[in-house]
Design a protein around this motif. Structure first.
Motif, PDB file in Angstrom:
ATOM      1  N   SER A   7       0.851  -1.195   0.000  1.00 47.93           N
ATOM      2  CA  SER A   7       0.000   0.000   0.000  1.00 47.93           C
ATOM      3  C   SER A   7       0.884   1.241   0.000  1.00 47.93           C
ATOM      4  CB  SER A   7      -0.887   0.015   1.245  1.00 47.93           C
ATOM      5  OG  SER A   7      -0.075   0.239   2.389  1.00 47.93           O
ATOM      6  N   PHE A   8       0.266   2.384  -0.252  1.00 43.58           N
ATOM      7  CA  PHE A   8       1.029   3.636  -0.223  1.00 43.58           C
ATOM      8  C   PHE A   8       1.636   3.861   1.160  1.00 43.58           C
ATOM      9  CE2 PHE A   8       1.663   8.138   0.334  1.00 43.58           C
ATOM     10  CZ  PHE A   8       2.453   8.405  -0.761  1.00 43.58           C
ATOM     11  N   GLU A   9       0.835   3.600   2.204  1.00 40.04           N
ATOM     12  CA  GLU A   9       1.320   3.787   3.583  1.00 40.04           C
ATOM     13  C   GLU A   9       2.531   2.903   3.868  1.00 40.04           C
ATOM     14  OE1 GLU A   9       0.826   5.977   5.848  1.00 40.04           O
ATOM     15  OE2 GLU A   9      -0.471   6.930   4.352  1.00 40.04           O
ATOM     16  N   GLN A  10       2.462   1.668   3.398  1.00 38.45           N
ATOM     17  CA  GLN A  10       3.594   0.753   3.622  1.00 38.45           C
ATOM     18  C   GLN A  10       4.836   1.227   2.875  1.00 38.45           C
ATOM     19  OE1 GLN A  10       1.503  -2.781   2.365  1.00 38.45           O
ATOM     20  NE2 GLN A  10       1.415  -3.575   4.453  1.00 38.45           N
ATOM     21  N   LEU A  11       4.623   1.735   1.664  1.00 37.46           N
ATOM     22  CA  LEU A  11       5.757   2.247   0.886  1.00 37.46           C
ATOM     23  C   LEU A  11       6.426   3.397   1.634  1.00 37.46           C
ATOM     24  CD1 LEU A  11       7.467   2.311  -1.732  1.00 37.46           C
ATOM     25  CD2 LEU A  11       5.752   3.856  -2.703  1.00 37.46           C
ATOM     26  N   ARG A  12       5.571   4.274   2.177  1.00 39.30           N
ATOM     27  CA  ARG A  12       6.089   5.402   2.946  1.00 39.30           C
ATOM     28  C   ARG A  12       6.936   4.934   4.127  1.00 39.30           C
ATOM     29  NH1 ARG A  12       1.226   9.107   4.194  1.00 39.30           N
ATOM     30  NH2 ARG A  12       1.622  10.737   2.674  1.00 39.30           N
ATOM     31  N   ILE A  13       6.458   3.900   4.815  1.00 43.55           N
ATOM     32  CA  ILE A  13       7.189   3.358   5.969  1.00 43.55           C
ATOM     33  C   ILE A  13       8.560   2.852   5.524  1.00 43.55           C
ATOM     34  CG2 ILE A  13       7.247   1.413   7.603  1.00 43.55           C
ATOM     35  CD1 ILE A  13       4.175   1.772   7.869  1.00 43.55           C
ATOM     36  N   VAL A  14       8.585   2.137   4.406  1.00 39.14           N
ATOM     37  CA  VAL A  14       9.861   1.584   3.929  1.00 39.14           C
ATOM     38  C   VAL A  14      10.826   2.715   3.555  1.00 39.14           C
ATOM     39  CG1 VAL A  14      10.953   0.215   2.095  1.00 39.14           C
ATOM     40  CG2 VAL A  14       8.862  -0.607   3.189  1.00 39.14           C
ATOM     41  N   VAL A  15      10.314   3.729   2.870  1.00 35.06           N
ATOM     42  CA  VAL A  15      11.170   4.850   2.458  1.00 35.06           C
ATOM     43  C   VAL A  15      11.719   5.574   3.688  1.00 35.06           C
ATOM     44  CG1 VAL A  15      11.191   7.101   1.297  1.00 35.06           C
ATOM     45  CG2 VAL A  15      10.045   5.154   0.225  1.00 35.06           C
ATOM     46  N   GLU A  16      10.859   5.798   4.671  1.00 34.65           N
ATOM     47  CA  GLU A  16      11.282   6.553   5.859  1.00 34.65           C
ATOM     48  C   GLU A  16      12.203   5.752   6.770  1.00 34.65           C
ATOM     49  OE1 GLU A  16       7.810   8.084   7.790  1.00 34.65           O
ATOM     50  OE2 GLU A  16       7.441   9.461   6.128  1.00 34.65           O
ATOM     51  N   ASN A  17      11.892   4.476   6.956  1.00 39.06           N
ATOM     52  CA  ASN A  17      12.651   3.667   7.927  1.00 39.06           C
ATOM     53  C   ASN A  17      13.934   3.101   7.371  1.00 39.06           C
ATOM     54  OD1 ASN A  17      10.573   4.098   9.617  1.00 39.06           O
ATOM     55  ND2 ASN A  17       9.981   1.951   9.872  1.00 39.06           N
ATOM     56  N   ASN A  18      14.092   3.130   6.061  1.00 37.49           N
ATOM     57  CA  ASN A  18      15.257   2.477   5.469  1.00 37.49           C
ATOM     58  C   ASN A  18      16.546   3.058   6.037  1.00 37.49           C
ATOM     59  OD1 ASN A  18      17.321   2.177   3.007  1.00 37.49           O
ATOM     60  ND2 ASN A  18      15.816   0.556   3.001  1.00 37.49           N
ATOM     61  N   ALA A  19      17.338   2.184   6.668  1.00 36.93           N
ATOM     62  CA  ALA A  19      18.522   2.660   7.394  1.00 36.93           C
ATOM     63  C   ALA A  19      19.481   3.404   6.474  1.00 36.93           C
ATOM     64  CB  ALA A  19      19.228   1.489   8.044  1.00 36.93           C
ATOM     65  N   LYS A  20      19.540   2.990   5.232  1.00 37.71           N
ATOM     66  CA  LYS A  20      20.496   3.650   4.333  1.00 37.71           C
ATOM     67  C   LYS A  20      19.844   4.722   3.481  1.00 37.71           C
ATOM     68  CE  LYS A  20      23.889   0.058   3.693  1.00 37.71           C
ATOM     69  NZ  LYS A  20      24.237  -0.927   2.666  1.00 37.71           N
TER      70      LYS A  20
END
Ligand code: HQG
Length: 182
Positions: free
Chosen positions: A51-64
Motif C-alpha cells: 500500500s502507499f502507507e507501507q511504501l512510505r514506511i519503507v522509504v522513511e525507515n530504510n537505514a540507508k
C-alpha cells in the motif's frame, strides 16, 4: 509491517528502481524517477502486495535512505546504486581528505593491480566512516578497510559526488591513492 517485511520490500524496490524495472513492466524517466502510483499498481499486479502507507514506511525507515520521494510524493527513485543508465544530476563536491572503502580480502590482489573500479555500478562507492565501509565490505566476504586519499584523487581532476543519502561516489581510484592494511 515487520522489519523482515520492510527488508523484503526494500530489496524488491532496489531491484526495480536500480536494476530491472522491466521485471514488473515499470518505466523510469531519464532521471530515474518512477511514478509512485504506477509503481504501486505494477507491484500489486506482480504479486508484491504494497500500500502507499507501507511504501512510505519503507522509504522513511530504510537505514540507508536508499529511496526518496519528490516533495509531493508523486514520484520515487533510488538515491544511488543503479546499474541501469539514469542521470541522477548529482552535484560535484570537494571530498574530505580521507574516505574509506570496504571490500573483501579476495579482491585485494586485483585492486592492487587495477585500482578501485566501478564494475556494474555507475560509480565507485566510498564511505565517510570506517564502520559503514567495513559493513559494505562484509557483504562480499572477509572485510578489509581501505583508506582513500580522496582530496589527492580530486586534485588529479577526478570528480566526486555525494548522493542524497550521504554516500560518496567517484569514477576511479588509482592504486597510488589507496592505503592498504599492513
Ligand atoms: C570491488 C551497498 C576487484 C569493490 C553498499 C567491491 C554500498 C574490485 C566490489 C554500495 C576492484 C563491487 C556499493 C578491482 C573494486 N578488482 N574487485 N579492481 N575494484 N572492486 O556491491 O562498494 O545496499 O558494486 O571493492 O552499502 O561493495 O546497494 O560495490 O567489493 O553503498 O544500498 O568490487 O552498495 O548499498 O561491489 O557497494 P558493489 P560496493 P546498497
Amino acid at each position: 509491517m515487520t522489519e523482515k517485511e520492510q527488508n523484503k520490500t526494500s530489496k524488491f524496490l532496489s531491484l526495480v528502481l536500480r536494476h530491472k524495472p522491466e521485471t514488473i513492466g515499470l518505466k523510469l524517466d531519464s532521471n530515474g524517477w518512477a511514478n509512485t502510483e504506477e509503481l504501486l499498481a505494477k507491484m500489486n499486479e506482480n504479486g508484491q502486495s504494497l500500500s502507499f502507507e507501507q511504501l512510505r514506511i519503507v522509504v522513511e525507515n530504510n537505514a540507508k535512505k536508499r529511496f526518496i520521494f519528490t516533495d509531493d510524493e508523486s514520484k520515487i527513485r533510488a538515491n544511488q546504486g543503479h546499474s541501469i543508465s539514469v542521470d541522477l544530476a548529482l552535484e560535484e563536491k570537494q571530498p574530505p581528505d580521507i574516505l574509506y572503502h570496504g571490500t573483501a580480502t579476495k579482491n585485494l590482489d586485483s585492486i592492487k593491480a587495477k585500482g578501485l573500479i566501478k564494475g556494474q555500478r555507475h560509480h565507485v562507492h566510498l564511505s565517510a566512516d570506517t564502520e559503514t565501509a567495513l559493513k559494505v565490505g562484509q557483504r562480499h566476504g572477509k572485510p578489509v578497510l581501505l583508506t582513500i586519499k580522496s582530496a589527492e584523487v580530486h586534485k588529479q581532476g577526478i570528480k566526486f559526488y555525494q548522493s542524497a543519502n550521504g554516500v560518496w561516489l567517484t569514477d576511479f581510484v588509482d592504486v597510488e591513492f589507496i592505503g592498504f592494511p599492513e
